[in-house]
Motif scaffolding. Structure first.
Motif, mmCIF file in Angstrom:
data_model
loop_
_atom_site.group_PDB
_atom_site.id
_atom_site.type_symbol
_atom_site.label_atom_id
_atom_site.label_comp_id
_atom_site.label_asym_id
_atom_site.label_seq_id
_atom_site.Cartn_x
_atom_site.Cartn_y
_atom_site.Cartn_z
ATOM 1 N N ALA A 150 0.840 -1.203 0.000
ATOM 2 C CA ALA A 150 0.000 0.000 0.000
ATOM 3 C C ALA A 150 0.872 1.249 0.000
ATOM 4 C CB ALA A 150 -0.927 -0.005 1.211
ATOM 5 N N VAL A 151 1.879 1.250 0.847
ATOM 6 C CA VAL A 151 2.798 2.395 0.933
ATOM 7 C C VAL A 151 3.520 2.601 -0.393
ATOM 8 C CG1 VAL A 151 4.864 3.285 2.076
ATOM 9 C CG2 VAL A 151 3.091 2.128 3.420
ATOM 10 N N ASP A 152 4.034 1.507 -0.959
ATOM 11 C CA ASP A 152 4.779 1.598 -2.224
ATOM 12 C C ASP A 152 3.890 2.115 -3.358
ATOM 13 O OD1 ASP A 152 7.008 0.646 -0.915
ATOM 14 O OD2 ASP A 152 6.784 -1.421 -1.624
ATOM 15 N N SER A 153 2.634 1.660 -3.383
ATOM 16 C CA SER A 153 1.707 2.095 -4.438
ATOM 17 C C SER A 153 1.448 3.593 -4.359
ATOM 18 C CB SER A 153 0.377 1.337 -4.322
ATOM 19 O OG SER A 153 0.552 -0.037 -4.574
ATOM 20 N N ILE A 154 1.291 4.102 -3.155
ATOM 21 C CA ILE A 154 1.041 5.538 -2.962
ATOM 22 C C ILE A 154 2.253 6.353 -3.390
ATOM 23 C CG2 ILE A 154 0.651 7.331 -1.229
ATOM 24 C CD1 ILE A 154 -1.007 5.216 0.329
ATOM 25 N N LEU A 155 3.435 5.923 -2.967
ATOM 26 C CA LEU A 155 4.657 6.670 -3.289
ATOM 27 C C LEU A 155 4.973 6.635 -4.783
ATOM 28 C CD1 LEU A 155 6.934 5.606 -0.285
ATOM 29 C CD2 LEU A 155 5.813 7.822 -0.634
ATOM 30 N N ASP A 156 4.511 5.582 -5.462
ATOM 31 C CA ASP A 156 4.804 5.407 -6.884
ATOM 32 C C ASP A 156 3.704 5.946 -7.794
ATOM 33 O OD1 ASP A 156 6.640 4.456 -8.821
ATOM 34 O OD2 ASP A 156 5.401 2.673 -9.148
ATOM 35 N N ALA A 157 2.619 6.454 -7.197
ATOM 36 C CA ALA A 157 1.446 6.866 -7.976
ATOM 37 C C ALA A 157 1.671 8.181 -8.725
ATOM 38 C CB ALA A 157 0.246 7.010 -7.055
ATOM 39 N N ASP A 158 0.959 8.317 -9.835
ATOM 40 C CA ASP A 158 0.898 9.587 -10.557
ATOM 41 C C ASP A 158 -0.311 10.401 -10.104
ATOM 42 O OD1 ASP A 158 3.130 9.083 -12.420
ATOM 43 O OD2 ASP A 158 1.812 7.520 -13.203
ATOM 44 N N ILE B 214 -13.207 7.446 4.434
ATOM 45 C CA ILE B 214 -11.963 8.008 3.894
ATOM 46 C C ILE B 214 -10.914 8.204 4.987
ATOM 47 C CG2 ILE B 214 -10.938 9.941 2.634
ATOM 48 C CD1 ILE B 214 -13.735 10.407 1.404
ATOM 49 N N ILE B 215 -11.290 8.945 6.033
ATOM 50 C CA ILE B 215 -10.334 9.277 7.088
ATOM 51 C C ILE B 215 -9.750 8.060 7.804
ATOM 52 C CG2 ILE B 215 -10.262 10.301 9.419
ATOM 53 C CD1 ILE B 215 -11.574 12.787 8.256
ATOM 54 N N PRO B 216 -10.511 6.964 8.050
ATOM 55 C CA PRO B 216 -9.900 5.813 8.725
ATOM 56 C C PRO B 216 -8.613 5.316 8.068
ATOM 57 C CG PRO B 216 -12.250 5.539 8.693
ATOM 58 C CD PRO B 216 -11.966 6.761 7.865
ATOM 59 N N ASN B 217 -8.531 5.389 6.744
ATOM 60 C CA ASN B 217 -7.297 4.998 6.057
ATOM 61 C C ASN B 217 -6.148 5.934 6.416
ATOM 62 O OD1 ASN B 217 -8.398 2.893 4.044
ATOM 63 N ND2 ASN B 217 -9.704 4.662 3.636
ATOM 64 N N LEU B 218 -6.459 7.222 6.510
ATOM 65 C CA LEU B 218 -5.440 8.236 6.745
ATOM 66 C C LEU B 218 -5.015 8.319 8.203
ATOM 67 C CD1 LEU B 218 -7.105 10.968 4.503
ATOM 68 C CD2 LEU B 218 -5.173 9.492 3.885
ATOM 69 N N LEU B 219 -5.736 7.646 9.084
ATOM 70 C CA LEU B 219 -5.349 7.600 10.490
ATOM 71 C C LEU B 219 -4.178 6.641 10.722
ATOM 72 C CD1 LEU B 219 -8.909 7.562 12.108
ATOM 73 C CD2 LEU B 219 -7.271 9.450 12.132
ATOM 74 N N ILE B 220 -3.879 5.835 9.717
ATOM 75 C CA ILE B 220 -2.733 4.924 9.789
ATOM 76 C C ILE B 220 -1.493 5.694 9.350
ATOM 77 C CG2 ILE B 220 -1.741 2.784 8.878
ATOM 78 C CD1 ILE B 220 -4.718 1.877 8.478
ATOM 79 N N LYS B 221 -0.526 5.816 10.233
ATOM 80 C CA LYS B 221 0.633 6.689 10.000
ATOM 81 C C LYS B 221 1.346 6.383 8.687
ATOM 82 C CE LYS B 221 4.743 8.591 12.266
ATOM 83 N NZ LYS B 221 5.595 8.529 11.081
ATOM 84 N N ASP B 222 1.506 5.107 8.367
ATOM 85 C CA ASP B 222 2.200 4.729 7.127
ATOM 86 C C ASP B 222 1.479 5.287 5.896
ATOM 87 O OD1 ASP B 222 3.968 3.284 8.662
ATOM 88 O OD2 ASP B 222 2.916 1.387 8.392
ATOM 89 N N ASP C 127 1.649 9.312 5.978
ATOM 90 C CA ASP C 127 2.975 9.812 5.591
ATOM 91 C C ASP C 127 3.235 9.619 4.102
ATOM 92 O OD1 ASP C 127 3.388 10.535 8.195
ATOM 93 O OD2 ASP C 127 4.788 8.905 8.674
ATOM 94 N N ALA C 128 2.799 8.461 3.585
ATOM 95 C CA ALA C 128 3.020 8.182 2.166
ATOM 96 C C ALA C 128 2.245 9.164 1.294
ATOM 97 C CB ALA C 128 2.610 6.744 1.843
ATOM 98 N N VAL C 129 0.987 9.448 1.669
ATOM 99 C CA VAL C 129 0.176 10.411 0.916
ATOM 100 C C VAL C 129 0.824 11.794 0.963
ATOM 101 C CG1 VAL C 129 -2.028 11.664 0.907
ATOM 102 C CG2 VAL C 129 -2.009 9.173 1.174
ATOM 103 N N LEU C 130 1.281 12.182 2.136
ATOM 104 C CA LEU C 130 1.885 13.505 2.311
ATOM 105 C C LEU C 130 3.177 13.642 1.501
ATOM 106 C CD1 LEU C 130 1.233 16.078 3.895
ATOM 107 C CD2 LEU C 130 2.676 15.220 5.748
ATOM 108 N N ASN C 131 3.949 12.559 1.437
ATOM 109 C CA ASN C 131 5.257 12.606 0.772
ATOM 110 C C ASN C 131 5.215 12.243 -0.710
ATOM 111 O OD1 ASN C 131 6.687 13.345 3.132
ATOM 112 N ND2 ASN C 131 6.676 11.215 3.835
#
Length: 330
Positions: A176-184, A197-205, A208-212
């Motif tokens: 999941a983390v890799d997919s987010i970091l590699d997304a266009d 929506i928010i429950p997914n974003l409550l997970i730090k990994d 952080d991946a979405v933010l970065n």
């Protein structure tokens, strides 16, 4: 174009059902990251009795991405209407549960099911751990459980002040983390803001991946407010709630764009929703623009008796946004 869609409930499955037709010609890689905090219905029973992550939203997303929605897809969505112990259960939920028990791995169960239905993309839960959604309301009460939070909100005596997961330190699958970091492109929504929506974003990994991630980040705002969760929320209020969770500041937007519906439902539909304290989300375009966001404001309303997104209109709008990105990338 690599696209990651994050959410849950009927909103995410509706979105995926349309996006799959862009695979692989326009979208070369499509991944859905799905919440597993639901504790209601068949999902809630299986989760509680067999100690597995909630399978319901995952099942809906798998069937939405199925290459051909044929008899196998119908089997996975079949819900028993009778039979002691079976009534109310979805066959797909039972299937995922059995596979999880056999393999000992929820992620592997999803992968096997996805292969059987030949889905056009990837489904990844935001975590494969057992989690509970917890909310503090403005009256000081702390409510545990997605269903319980929604029901308490419907009493209209208080609004959600703060929301978190228990345990708070659960990890996301590395895929999941890799997919987010590699997304266009990353798409959030549509769907219940605080419970899909928010429950997914409550997970730090995930957060952080979405933010970065360097991906273009799009939020699809709901057509209507959801009583008990987003009463009186404008479109910018939805964005502020997301900003607070992801960036820690309501005004520090991590998003690039917002897709809004501009059409009011027919009077008879509107009156029915108003009786349930649900009203059209105000498209406060000026506030969104001042936050530095690109605003796509369109008629996205589905025809019929429900005030919800039209899959066809939603797909057309997203295709337009993808094309815009390609033009600007040249």
């Amino acid at each position: 174009m690599k696209v990651v869609a994050i959410g849950g409930g009927t909103g995410l499955s509706t979105l995926l059902r349309g996006l799959k037709y862009f695979v692989p010609e326009i979208i070369q890689d499509l991944t859905a990251i799905v919440t597993v905090s639901d504790n209601g219905g068949s999902t809630g029973i299986l989760r509680k009795e067999l100690n597995i992550p909630a399978p319901g939203d995952v099942r809906n997303c798998i069937t939405a991405l199925a290459e051909d929605e044929d008899i196998l897809t119908k089997v996975m969505q079949y819900r028993f209407e009778e039979g002691e112990g079976l009534k109310g259960h979805s066959f797909g939920n039972l299937f995922l549960t059995v596979l999880t028990k056999i393999t000992g791995d929820f992620l592997e169960a999803i992968e096997i099911t996805s292969k059987i239905l030949k889905i056009k993309g990837h489904i990844i839960p935001s975590t494969d751990s057992m989690v509970n959604l917890v909310a503090e309301f403005t009256d000081g009460n702390i409510i545990k459980g997605e269903v319980e939070i929604t029901e308490y909100g419907r009493k209209l005596i208080a609004k959600i002040k703060r929301i978190w997961l228990e345990p708070e330190d659960v990890r996301a699958p590395q895929k999941a983390v890799d997919s987010i970091l590699d997304a266009d492109m990353i798409i959030l929504g549509p769907g219940s803001l605080f419970t899909s929506i928010i429950p997914n974003l409550l997970i730090k990994d995930i957060r952080d991946a979405v933010l970065n991630s360097k991906a273009f980040k799009l939020y699809i705002c709901n057509v209507m407010t959801q009583y008990g969760e987003t009463d009186g929320f404008t479109a910018s209020d939805h964005v502020k709630a997301l900003n607070k969770i992801v960036a820690g500041d309501e005004e520090a937007s991590f998003l690039n764009a917002v897709l809004l519906n501009t059409t009011i439902p027919p009077d008879e539909v509107l009156k029915r929703y108003l009786k349930e304290n649900s009203e059209p989300v105000v498209a406060d375009v000026g506030n969104l623009s001042r936050m530095g966001l690109t605003v796509y404001a369109k008629d996205l309303l589905d025809e019929g008796n429900y005030a919800r997104h039209s899959p066809k209109k939603l797909d057309a709008a997203i295709l337009e946004i993808i094309n815009d990105l390609k033009v600007h990338a040249v």
